[in-house]
Design a protein around this motif. Structure first.
Motif, PDB file in Angstrom:
ATOM      1  N   ASN A 156       0.859  -1.182   0.000  1.00  0.00           N
ATOM      2  CA  ASN A 156       0.000   0.000   0.000  1.00  0.00           C
ATOM      3  C   ASN A 156       0.896   1.232   0.000  1.00  0.00           C
ATOM      4  O   ASN A 156       1.581   1.517   0.979  1.00  0.00           O
ATOM      5  N   PHE A 157       0.886   1.960  -1.100  1.00  0.00           N
ATOM      6  CA  PHE A 157       1.749   3.134  -1.252  1.00  0.00           C
ATOM      7  C   PHE A 157       0.972   4.445  -1.119  1.00  0.00           C
ATOM      8  O   PHE A 157       1.434   5.493  -1.550  1.00  0.00           O
ATOM      9  N   SER A 158      -0.182   4.396  -0.485  1.00  0.00           N
ATOM     10  CA  SER A 158      -1.032   5.568  -0.321  1.00  0.00           C
ATOM     11  C   SER A 158      -0.328   6.652   0.484  1.00  0.00           C
ATOM     12  O   SER A 158       0.213   6.389   1.570  1.00  0.00           O
ATOM     13  N   ILE A 159      -0.360   7.863  -0.023  1.00  0.00           N
ATOM     14  CA  ILE A 159       0.223   9.004   0.691  1.00  0.00           C
ATOM     15  C   ILE A 159      -0.573   9.268   1.969  1.00  0.00           C
ATOM     16  O   ILE A 159       0.000   9.582   3.013  1.00  0.00           O
ATOM     17  N   ALA A 160      -1.891   9.106   1.904  1.00  0.00           N
ATOM     18  CA  ALA A 160      -2.728   9.311   3.092  1.00  0.00           C
ATOM     19  C   ALA A 160      -2.348   8.315   4.196  1.00  0.00           C
ATOM     20  O   ALA A 160      -2.292   8.681   5.372  1.00  0.00           O
ATOM     21  N   LEU A 161      -2.058   7.064   3.814  1.00  0.00           N
ATOM     22  CA  LEU A 161      -1.627   6.074   4.796  1.00  0.00           C
ATOM     23  C   LEU A 161      -0.309   6.487   5.428  1.00  0.00           C
ATOM     24  O   LEU A 161      -0.157   6.452   6.644  1.00  0.00           O
ATOM     25  N   ARG A 162       0.644   6.895   4.611  1.00  0.00           N
ATOM     26  CA  ARG A 162       1.951   7.322   5.145  1.00  0.00           C
ATOM     27  C   ARG A 162       1.789   8.517   6.079  1.00  0.00           C
ATOM     28  O   ARG A 162       2.418   8.576   7.132  1.00  0.00           O
ATOM     29  N   LEU A 164      -0.887   9.279   7.823  1.00  0.00           N
ATOM     30  CA  LEU A 164      -1.547   8.804   9.034  1.00  0.00           C
ATOM     31  C   LEU A 164      -0.550   8.087   9.945  1.00  0.00           C
ATOM     32  O   LEU A 164      -0.522   8.320  11.157  1.00  0.00           O
ATOM     33  N   LEU A 165       0.300   7.248   9.370  1.00  0.00           N
ATOM     34  CA  LEU A 165       1.308   6.540  10.168  1.00  0.00           C
ATOM     35  C   LEU A 165       2.308   7.512  10.783  1.00  0.00           C
ATOM     36  O   LEU A 165       2.700   7.360  11.944  1.00  0.00           O
ATOM     37  N   ASP A 166       2.719   8.528  10.011  1.00  0.00           N
ATOM     38  CA  ASP A 166       3.623   9.549  10.554  1.00  0.00           C
ATOM     39  C   ASP A 166       2.962  10.277  11.727  1.00  0.00           C
ATOM     40  O   ASP A 166       3.598  10.514  12.757  1.00  0.00           O
ATOM     41  N   LYS A 167       1.696  10.631  11.573  1.00  0.00           N
ATOM     42  CA  LYS A 167       0.964  11.330  12.634  1.00  0.00           C
ATOM     43  C   LYS A 167       0.830  10.437  13.871  1.00  0.00           C
ATOM     44  O   LYS A 167       1.030  10.894  15.006  1.00  0.00           O
ATOM     45  N   THR A 170       4.162  10.355  15.630  1.00  0.00           N
ATOM     46  CA  THR A 170       4.401  11.623  16.315  1.00  0.00           C
ATOM     47  C   THR A 170       3.591  11.684  17.609  1.00  0.00           C
ATOM     48  O   THR A 170       4.120  12.055  18.659  1.00  0.00           O
ATOM     49  N   MET A 171       2.330  11.291  17.538  1.00  0.00           N
ATOM     50  CA  MET A 171       1.484  11.295  18.733  1.00  0.00           C
ATOM     51  C   MET A 171       2.018  10.312  19.769  1.00  0.00           C
ATOM     52  O   MET A 171       1.994  10.587  20.970  1.00  0.00           O
ATOM     53  N   SER A 172       2.531   9.175  19.310  1.00  0.00           N
ATOM     54  CA  SER A 172       3.100   8.188  20.221  1.00  0.00           C
ATOM     55  C   SER A 172       4.312   8.752  20.956  1.00  0.00           C
ATOM     56  O   SER A 172       4.443   8.587  22.171  1.00  0.00           O
ATOM     57  N   ARG A 173       5.180   9.435  20.220  1.00  0.00           N
ATOM     58  CA  ARG A 173       6.366  10.036  20.859  1.00  0.00           C
ATOM     59  C   ARG A 173       5.952  11.112  21.864  1.00  0.00           C
ATOM     60  O   ARG A 173       6.502  11.202  22.953  1.00  0.00           O
ATOM     61  N   GLU A 174       4.962  11.943  21.494  1.00  0.00           N
ATOM     62  CA  GLU A 174       4.482  12.983  22.409  1.00  0.00           C
ATOM     63  C   GLU A 174       3.877  12.365  23.665  1.00  0.00           C
ATOM     64  O   GLU A 174       4.096  12.847  24.777  1.00  0.00           O
ATOM     65  N   ARG A 175       3.145  11.287  23.487  1.00  0.00           N
ATOM     66  CA  ARG A 175       2.526  10.603  24.618  1.00  0.00           C
ATOM     67  C   ARG A 175       3.596  10.055  25.570  1.00  0.00           C
ATOM     68  O   ARG A 175       3.478  10.173  26.780  1.00  0.00           O
ATOM     69  N   LYS A 176       4.638   9.441  25.003  1.00  0.00           N
ATOM     70  CA  LYS A 176       5.725   8.906  25.826  1.00  0.00           C
ATOM     71  C   LYS A 176       6.442  10.042  26.568  1.00  0.00           C
ATOM     72  O   LYS A 176       6.771   9.895  27.733  1.00  0.00           O
ATOM     73  N   ARG A 177       6.660  11.142  25.900  1.00  0.00           N
ATOM     74  CA  ARG A 177       7.363  12.283  26.521  1.00  0.00           C
ATOM     75  C   ARG A 177       6.525  12.844  27.663  1.00  0.00           C
ATOM     76  O   ARG A 177       7.045  13.203  28.709  1.00  0.00           O
ATOM     77  N   GLN A 178       5.208  12.913  27.496  1.00  0.00           N
ATOM     78  CA  GLN A 178       4.338  13.449  28.538  1.00  0.00           C
ATOM     79  C   GLN A 178       4.248  12.535  29.756  1.00  0.00           C
ATOM     80  O   GLN A 178       4.037  12.979  30.860  1.00  0.00           O
ATOM     81  N   SER A 179       4.426  11.229  29.526  1.00  0.00           N
ATOM     82  CA  SER A 179       4.298  10.295  30.639  1.00  0.00           C
ATOM     83  C   SER A 179       5.582  10.166  31.441  1.00  0.00           C
ATOM     84  O   SER A 179       5.601   9.511  32.480  1.00  0.00           O
ATOM     85  N   VAL A 180       6.672  10.765  30.971  1.00  0.00           N
ATOM     86  CA  VAL A 180       7.952  10.680  31.695  1.00  0.00           C
ATOM     87  C   VAL A 180       8.025  11.730  32.769  1.00  0.00           C
ATOM     88  O   VAL A 180       7.509  12.746  32.790  1.00  0.00           O
TER      89      VAL A 180
END
Length: 180
Positions: A156-162, A164-167, A170-180
């Motif tokens: 699946n080479f969809s730009i929308a998928l890429r 969404l995965l990037d977003k 990013t949200m995962s990293r922000e969540r980890k940073r906030q929980s530290v």
């Protein structure tokens, strides 16, 4: 652009990704399907959901032995089978046997059953953010975490998928940073 959602078992979601019916599946756990990509994104504490009338709601948390006499309610569909397996595994690790009742209901009905005192259940911390009248959420003590991942097809080479995965990353990293 429209969105279609699927709430079901992880296996079924991965089949739909393979068949091109879903661009991405956000699943509980970190599966390793040989023909799909998978990326762990975040984890959340596991909570016990009990009726607010339960005498243990004043506790700061519960261990599995505290729940040994409880009737656990799990959904037959959705993530229910995975939750059931996790409950059985945790009780076995503590030398106990779980009492589990499978219920062919949706998530809201299951939580309503807990509120009515028909049993308890296990959920991830994000569920506690929903309006669940009559339910108290208590942390399961120990290293109990629910892992969440994205699964997608390498074809699946969809730009929308890429995007969404990037977003999501990013949200995962922000969540980890906030929980530290």
């Amino acid at each position: 652009m429209g969105f279609d959602f699927f709430d079901g078992r992880m296996h079924d979601a991965i089949v739909q990704v393979r068949e091109g019916k879903l661009d991405v599946a956000f699943v509980t756990g970190v599966p390793d399907p040989p023909d799909c990509h998978c990326k762990a994104l975040w984890s959340e504490p596991l909570l016990a959901a009990l009726p607010v009338t339960d005498g243990r709601v004043a506790c700061s948390g519960l261990c599995w032995r505290d729940l040994a006499e409880d009737q656990f309610l799990v959904r037959s569909g959705g993530t229910g089978p995975q939750i059931r397996e996790g409950i059985v595994r945790c009780f076995e690790q503590h030398g106990c046997r779980a009492r589990i009742k499978r219920c062919d209901v949706d998530r809201c009905t299951l939580m309503s059953m807990v509120a009515q005192g028909m049993g308890v259940t296990v959920c991830d911390a994000s569920v506690s953010a929903f309006n669940c009248p009559g339910i108290a959420f208590l942390r399961l003590l120990g290293e109990q975490q629910a892992e969440f991942s994205a699964v997608w097809s390498p074809h699946n080479f969809s730009i929308a998928l890429r995007d969404l995965l990037d977003k999501a990353q990013t949200m995962s990293r922000e969540r980890k940073r906030q929980s530290v």
